[in-house]
Motif scaffolding. Sequence first.
Motif, PDB file in Angstrom:
ATOM      1  N   TRP A  26       0.807  -1.217   0.000  1.00 46.75           N
ATOM      2  CA  TRP A  26       0.000   0.000   0.000  1.00 46.75           C
ATOM      3  C   TRP A  26       0.841   1.268   0.000  1.00 46.75           C
ATOM      4  N   ILE A  27       1.998   1.244   0.627  1.00 51.39           N
ATOM      5  CA  ILE A  27       2.840   2.444   0.574  1.00 51.39           C
ATOM      6  C   ILE A  27       3.346   2.665  -0.847  1.00 51.39           C
ATOM      7  N   THR A  28       3.600   1.559  -1.561  1.00 57.11           N
ATOM      8  CA  THR A  28       4.007   1.674  -2.956  1.00 57.11           C
ATOM      9  C   THR A  28       2.835   2.099  -3.821  1.00 57.11           C
ATOM     10  N   ALA A  29       1.670   1.490  -3.587  1.00 54.84           N
ATOM     11  CA  ALA A  29       0.505   1.767  -4.420  1.00 54.84           C
ATOM     12  C   ALA A  29       0.020   3.205  -4.272  1.00 54.84           C
ATOM     13  N   VAL A  30      -0.114   3.683  -3.037  1.00 55.08           N
ATOM     14  CA  VAL A  30      -0.640   5.031  -2.816  1.00 55.08           C
ATOM     15  C   VAL A  30       0.316   6.081  -3.363  1.00 55.08           C
ATOM     16  N   SER A  31       1.606   5.925  -3.062  1.00 60.02           N
ATOM     17  CA  SER A  31       2.581   6.902  -3.567  1.00 60.02           C
ATOM     18  C   SER A  31       2.645   6.857  -5.086  1.00 60.02           C
ATOM     19  N   PHE A  32       2.533   5.667  -5.673  1.00 61.29           N
ATOM     20  CA  PHE A  32       2.562   5.573  -7.129  1.00 61.29           C
ATOM     21  C   PHE A  32       1.361   6.268  -7.750  1.00 61.29           C
ATOM     22  N   MET A  33       0.194   6.134  -7.159  1.00 63.97           N
ATOM     23  CA  MET A  33      -0.992   6.777  -7.714  1.00 63.97           C
ATOM     24  C   MET A  33      -0.827   8.295  -7.746  1.00 63.97           C
ATOM     25  N   VAL A  34      -0.285   8.862  -6.661  1.00 64.49           N
ATOM     26  CA  VAL A  34      -0.065  10.315  -6.641  1.00 64.49           C
ATOM     27  C   VAL A  34       1.004  10.698  -7.656  1.00 64.49           C
ATOM     28  N   LEU A  35       2.072   9.912  -7.724  1.00 71.62           N
ATOM     29  CA  LEU A  35       3.134  10.195  -8.694  1.00 71.62           C
ATOM     30  C   LEU A  35       2.593  10.128 -10.118  1.00 71.62           C
ATOM     31  N   ALA A  36       1.758   9.138 -10.389  1.00 66.34           N
ATOM     32  CA  ALA A  36       1.210   8.984 -11.744  1.00 66.34           C
ATOM     33  C   ALA A  36       0.303  10.152 -12.107  1.00 66.34           C
ATOM     34  N   LEU A  37      -0.588  10.529 -11.205  1.00 67.47           N
ATOM     35  CA  LEU A  37      -1.535  11.607 -11.502  1.00 67.47           C
ATOM     36  C   LEU A  37      -0.828  12.949 -11.648  1.00 67.47           C
ATOM     37  N   THR A  38       0.115  13.237 -10.760  1.00 70.40           N
ATOM     38  CA  THR A  38       0.833  14.510 -10.862  1.00 70.40           C
ATOM     39  C   THR A  38       1.758  14.535 -12.071  1.00 70.40           C
ATOM     40  N   GLY A  39       2.311  13.375 -12.438  1.00 70.46           N
ATOM     41  CA  GLY A  39       3.128  13.324 -13.645  1.00 70.46           C
ATOM     42  C   GLY A  39       2.310  13.514 -14.902  1.00 70.46           C
ATOM     43  N   LEU A  40       1.156  12.871 -14.965  1.00 66.79           N
ATOM     44  CA  LEU A  40       0.272  13.052 -16.121  1.00 66.79           C
ATOM     45  C   LEU A  40      -0.246  14.487 -16.208  1.00 66.79           C
ATOM     46  N   ASN A  41      -0.394  15.133 -15.055  1.00 62.39           N
ATOM     47  CA  ASN A  41      -0.824  16.532 -15.066  1.00 62.39           C
ATOM     48  C   ASN A  41       0.200  17.415 -15.766  1.00 62.39           C
ATOM     49  N   LEU A  42       1.488  17.108 -15.580  1.00 66.25           N
ATOM     50  CA  LEU A  42       2.523  17.900 -16.235  1.00 66.25           C
ATOM     51  C   LEU A  42       2.488  17.724 -17.749  1.00 66.25           C
TER      52      LEU A  42
END
Length: 348
Positions: free
Chosen positions: A142-158
Motif C-alpha cells: 500500500w505504501i508503494t501503491a498510494v505513492s505511485f498513484m499520486v506520482l502517476a496523476l501529478t506526472g500526467l498533469n505535467l
Amino acid sequence: MSMNQGFGRALRLAALTLLLLVPAVGAGAQSTTGATPIPPGPNALTGPDISNEQLLFQQLQGGFQGRVSIPDQKSATLIQPEGRDWREFRQGTLKTVAAVLLIGSIAALAIFYMIRGKIRIDAGPSRFRVQRFNGLERFAHWITAVSFMVLALTGLNLVFGRYILIPLLGPEAFTTLTIYGKLAHNFLSFPFVLGIVLMLLVWVRHNIPDRTDLAWVKAAGGLFAKGKHPAAKKFNAGQKVIFWMVVAGGGIVAASGYVLLFPFYVTDVAGMQLAHLVHAVLSVLLIAGIIGHIYIGSVGMEGAFDAMGSGQVDVNWAREHHSLWLEEEARKGRAPQAPGVGHRAPAE
C-alpha cells in the motif's frame, strides 16, 4: 516578392545575426561558432542559389558554442541541436503515444469486462478463509501503491494538464494545483522507493519464474475461459510480471527522476535529456500495466481485493487461483486440508 515579405525576411535575418553577436557582448569575452563562415553566393559546398538566411540556419544546425568568463560553462551553450529533438519528442511523440496507450488500455479493459464480466469464484464463496498476506506485506504494497498513484496523476498533469484541466478549472486554480502537485511528486518519490525495496525483500523468492508459469501463460491464466484454473504458487505468472515491472521498471523510473530532481550532479545537459526520456517512457508503460493490475484486483475478479484488504482470502478462491500455494499452506497447518472443506457453504 512584396514589400511586407521582404521586410519580414530582413527582420528574421537581423534577429539571427543579433543572436550570434549577443554571447560575445554578454560574456565579456570572445565568442566562436566553431565553424568557418561561408560567404554568400555560389560555391561548391552550398550551391548557387542559397541565401544568407539559409547559410545562418545551416551553421546553427551544428550548435552554437561560445566562451564565458563565469564559472558555469553550461551558459556558453547558446544553441543545442539535441534540445530541439528532445522538445519535439516531449511535445509531440510522447503525448500522442501516452494518450493512445493509456486510453487504449482502459478501453480494452472495458470491452473485456463487458464480454467476460466479473470473474467469479466457480465453487462459490465458502465459510473458510486463509491468511494470504501479513501486515508487513500489505504495508509494503500500500505504501508503494498510494505513492505511485499520486506520482502517476501529478506526472500526467505535467503532460496533459494544461489541455484538460485549464478549461475545467481555469488558469489560476490549475497553477496552484500544479505547484502543489509538483511538490507531492518530488517528496512522495521517497516512500515509493521504500515500498519497492520492501517488496523486493519480502517477495523476491516467490517471484522467480519457473515451469508452472509456462502452463499458466499457455492457459492465459484462465481469464478467458470459465472454470479453467491453471495451477499457481503464491504468485502466478501475471503477478510476477507486475512484480518485476514495479521493482525493476519503478527502480529505473525513480533513478531517472532523481537525476532530474538534482540536475547536473551526475550528468550534463545531454544526460538530463536522456533521463527525461527514460523517465517519461517507462512511467507511461508502468501506468498502463498498473491499470490492468488495479482492474483485476478490484472489479475484475471476485475475492481478489481481500488479499490486500484484510489479508485473508476465501479458501475456494485460493484453491482456484493459487492451488499450489494453498496445498503448501495446508501442509504447514495454515489452511484446511480436507478436499471438500472449502466448498460452497449451505444456504442459511
